[in-house]
Motif scaffolding. Structure first.
Motif, PDB file in Angstrom:
ATOM      1  N   GLY A  12       4.536  -3.261  -0.837  1.00 27.53           N
ATOM      2  CA  GLY A  12       5.596  -4.213  -1.153  1.00 27.53           C
ATOM      3  C   GLY A  12       6.719  -4.168  -0.134  1.00 27.53           C
ATOM      4  O   GLY A  12       7.114  -5.200   0.418  1.00 27.53           O
ATOM      5  N   ARG A  35      10.904   7.625   1.496  1.00 31.62           N
ATOM      6  CA  ARG A  35      10.987   9.093   1.538  1.00 31.62           C
ATOM      7  C   ARG A  35      10.089   9.700   2.616  1.00 31.62           C
ATOM      8  O   ARG A  35      10.249  10.847   2.988  1.00 31.62           O
ATOM      9  CB  ARG A  35      10.659   9.694   0.176  1.00 31.62           C
ATOM     10  CG  ARG A  35       9.250   9.504  -0.320  1.00 31.62           C
ATOM     11  CD  ARG A  35       8.925  10.509  -1.428  1.00 31.62           C
ATOM     12  NE  ARG A  35       9.782  10.377  -2.576  1.00 31.62           N
ATOM     13  CZ  ARG A  35       9.401   9.894  -3.766  1.00 31.62           C
ATOM     14  NH1 ARG A  35       8.158   9.470  -3.945  1.00 31.62           N
ATOM     15  NH2 ARG A  35      10.246   9.834  -4.761  1.00 31.62           N
ATOM     16  N   VAL A  78      15.882   8.059  -2.198  1.00 31.04           N
ATOM     17  CA  VAL A  78      16.854   7.258  -2.949  1.00 31.04           C
ATOM     18  C   VAL A  78      17.086   7.917  -4.304  1.00 31.04           C
ATOM     19  O   VAL A  78      16.134   8.167  -5.054  1.00 31.04           O
ATOM     20  CB  VAL A  78      16.328   5.822  -3.156  1.00 31.04           C
ATOM     21  CG1 VAL A  78      17.283   5.019  -4.032  1.00 31.04           C
ATOM     22  CG2 VAL A  78      16.117   5.135  -1.819  1.00 31.04           C
ATOM     23  N   ASP A 285       4.417  -2.303  -7.658  1.00 32.61           N
ATOM     24  CA  ASP A 285       4.095  -1.545  -8.871  1.00 32.61           C
ATOM     25  C   ASP A 285       5.312  -1.345  -9.772  1.00 32.61           C
ATOM     26  O   ASP A 285       5.170  -1.074 -10.963  1.00 32.61           O
ATOM     27  CB  ASP A 285       3.546  -0.159  -8.494  1.00 32.61           C
ATOM     28  CG  ASP A 285       2.090  -0.196  -8.055  1.00 32.61           C
ATOM     29  OD1 ASP A 285       1.533  -1.295  -7.936  1.00 32.61           O
ATOM     30  OD2 ASP A 285       1.512   0.890  -7.827  1.00 32.61           O
ATOM     31  N   MET A 294      -1.636  -3.468  -8.682  1.00 29.56           N
ATOM     32  CA  MET A 294      -2.522  -3.574  -7.523  1.00 29.56           C
ATOM     33  C   MET A 294      -1.750  -3.892  -6.239  1.00 29.56           C
ATOM     34  O   MET A 294      -0.729  -4.588  -6.266  1.00 29.56           O
ATOM     35  CB  MET A 294      -3.551  -4.699  -7.741  1.00 29.56           C
ATOM     36  CG  MET A 294      -4.350  -4.651  -9.012  1.00 29.56           C
ATOM     37  SD  MET A 294      -5.562  -3.330  -9.102  1.00 29.56           S
ATOM     38  CE  MET A 294      -6.499  -3.539  -7.635  1.00 29.56           C
ATOM     39  N   GLY A 295      -2.309  -3.421  -5.115  1.00 25.00           N
ATOM     40  CA  GLY A 295      -1.675  -3.631  -3.822  1.00 25.00           C
ATOM     41  C   GLY A 295      -1.563  -5.096  -3.434  1.00 25.00           C
ATOM     42  O   GLY A 295      -0.547  -5.531  -2.880  1.00 25.00           O
ATOM     43  N   LYS A 362     -14.325  -5.326   1.369  1.00 31.29           N
ATOM     44  CA  LYS A 362     -13.211  -4.405   1.084  1.00 31.29           C
ATOM     45  C   LYS A 362     -12.886  -3.567   2.328  1.00 31.29           C
ATOM     46  O   LYS A 362     -11.724  -3.379   2.672  1.00 31.29           O
ATOM     47  CB  LYS A 362     -13.570  -3.505  -0.109  1.00 31.29           C
ATOM     48  CG  LYS A 362     -12.412  -2.637  -0.548  1.00 31.29           C
ATOM     49  CD  LYS A 362     -12.580  -2.126  -1.964  1.00 31.29           C
ATOM     50  CE  LYS A 362     -11.344  -1.371  -2.409  1.00 31.29           C
ATOM     51  NZ  LYS A 362     -11.310  -1.077  -3.830  1.00 31.29           N
TER      52      LYS A 362
END
Ligand SMILES: Cc1cc2nc3c(=O)[nH]c(=O)nc-3n(C[C@H](O)[C@H](O)[C@H](O)COP(=O)(O)OP(=O)(O)OC[C@H]3O[C@@H](n4cnc5c(N)ncnc54)[C@H](O)[C@@H]3O)c2cc1C
Length: 374
Positions: A12, A35, A78, A285, A294-295, A362
């Motif tokens: 995302g 991070r 964060v 997510d 899902m991605g 895939k």
């Protein structure tokens, strides 16, 4: 000049940053905070656990890829956000203190709530991070006989790697000549295929499970794990010698107590704007949408958010709307690989395809992602 902060270096956050860099002129400042400076292609972690690819095949350096797109990268944790003062509080990392913003994209993913399952940490494997996938891989290498239990806990919301792990284990044991020494059971809190929303998915999965001699145990909501058994709250137990379980998911704790989330999942409208605050979008997510996490959903949501944020900076109303589709491949390793597509919000009929092509598709998608984003 607007300061845009993007939180989270997953699907995302990366796609939101890339799209904003394309759409906004150089006068605007884009900064991505995450991070770790490594982007990890999570859908490949099953293959990583089974030694079918290397770590360098599934990750790339975010700082380098962001810099080439004129996005600053800050490696930092964060702690919380203050959407009313428009500040992000950093716990530790390359910067400290508060980062002010004019616009925010929140893409910190989900949290693994392992603490909800007593004994999970001590007794179960999972493969939702690189370290855990490699550790599970070592356990697989030492596993030659007994009962392998693969499954998900209530609220795990990611069925794909469960089935892919069961199929990969079956194939590996066959290659080693050990398949008849191992019983494989997939456990689920729901009925077979129900998380994919259609009887055609159930039939396709059953075909693949049968072809591998894998048992399926439905309606088994795991509540605790002992060194040798996974146990439900009403005391049903399944013994194991090898256990891989997906723990329950929660949203990001960073938004806790802000009144913008349910169960820590951020409430957004279909333009991906966070409800109840201004100049904040959320994708991936972390958002409070139904169905699996899902991605490809994170990617589409990031594209929508970037278009609408760029429009907002220019003083225009939202131009793009998100539609919640599930589009996924369960890689069985061969001709029983399954493709599923469904529009979750319109209750459209589930579309199902099965065949070797989908495994190749895939893998091709993974290569394309790496080439396009690293
Ligand atoms: C094993 C596995 C298999 C999968 N298979 C598929 C598949 O086949 N198809 C599919 O579409 N999807 C699949 N997924 C799901 C997909 O990977 C996720 O939906 C996707 O990663 C979500 O992207 P995201 O950006 O929302 O969150 P994430 O990818 O989780 O990214 C969140 C980012 O935020 C960072 N972060 C979190 N908290 C903080 C904090 N407090 N401070 C700073 N940084 C923080 C994280 O380090 C991470 O970089 C799979 C996932 C796994 C684990």
């Amino acid at each position: 000049m607007a300061k845009v902060l993007i939180l989270g270096g997953g699907f995302g956050g990366v796609v939101a940053a890339e799209r904003l860099a394309e759409q906004l002129s150089d006068e605007h400042q884009l900064t991505l905070v995450s991070r770790s400076r490594k982007f990890v292609f999570y859908p490949a972690l099953v293959r990583l656990a089974f030694g079918k690819c290397q770590l360098e095949d599934v990750s790339f350096d975010l700082r380098e890829s962001m810099l080439t797109r004129r996005v600053n990268f800050i490696e930092a944790e964060v702690a919380r956000i203050d959407p009313f003062e428009r500040r992000v509080v950093i716990a530790h990392g390359e910067v400290e203190g508060k980062l002010p913003y004019d616009f925010l994209i929140f893409a910190l993913g989900r949290r693994l709530a392992t603490e909800r399952i007593t004994g999970f940490y001590e007794n179960a494997h999972h493969l939702l991070s690189v370290d855990k996938a490699l550790k599970f891989g070592k356990a697989i290498a030492q596993f030659h006989e007994g009962h392998a239990v693969i499954g998900q806990c209530p609220d795990a919301r990611l069925p794909v790697p469960v089935y892919e792990t069961a199929f990969a284990l079956s194939r590996l044991l066959k290659e080693r000549g050990e398949r008849e020494h191992v019983r494989i059971t997939v456990v689920s809190p729901d009925a077979l295929g129900s998380q994919f929303g259609g009887s055609d998915a159930t039939a396709a999965l059953q075909t693949a499970l049968d072809a591998h001699g894998i048992e399926f145990l439905p309606d088994f909501p795991i509540h605790k794990v002992t060194p040798s058994a996974a146990v439900t709250s009403d005391g049903q137990a399944v013994d194991f010698n090898l256990l891989m379980l997906l723990p329950p998911f929660h949203g990001s704790p960073v938004v806790l107590h802000l009144g913008i989330s349910d169960n820590e999942y951020v409430n957004v409208d279909w333009t991906m704007r966070v409800m109840g605050v201004e100049r904040m979008y959320a994708v991936g997510d972390c958002v409070n949408f139904s169905g699996p996490k899902m991605g490809h959903m994170a990617v589409r949501q990031a594209e929508v958010a970037a278009i609408n944020l760029a429009a907002e900076i220019d003083g225009h109303p939202p131009l793009s709307h998100y539609s919640h589709e599930m589009r996924l491949v369960i890689d069985e390793g061969g001709s029983d690989s399954i493709y599923l597509h469904k529009d979750i919000w319109t209750d459209e009929t589930l579309s199902v395809r099965q065949g070797r092509f989908w495994k190749w598709a895939k893998h091709a998608q993974e290569k394309y992602w790496e080439a396009a984003h690293s």
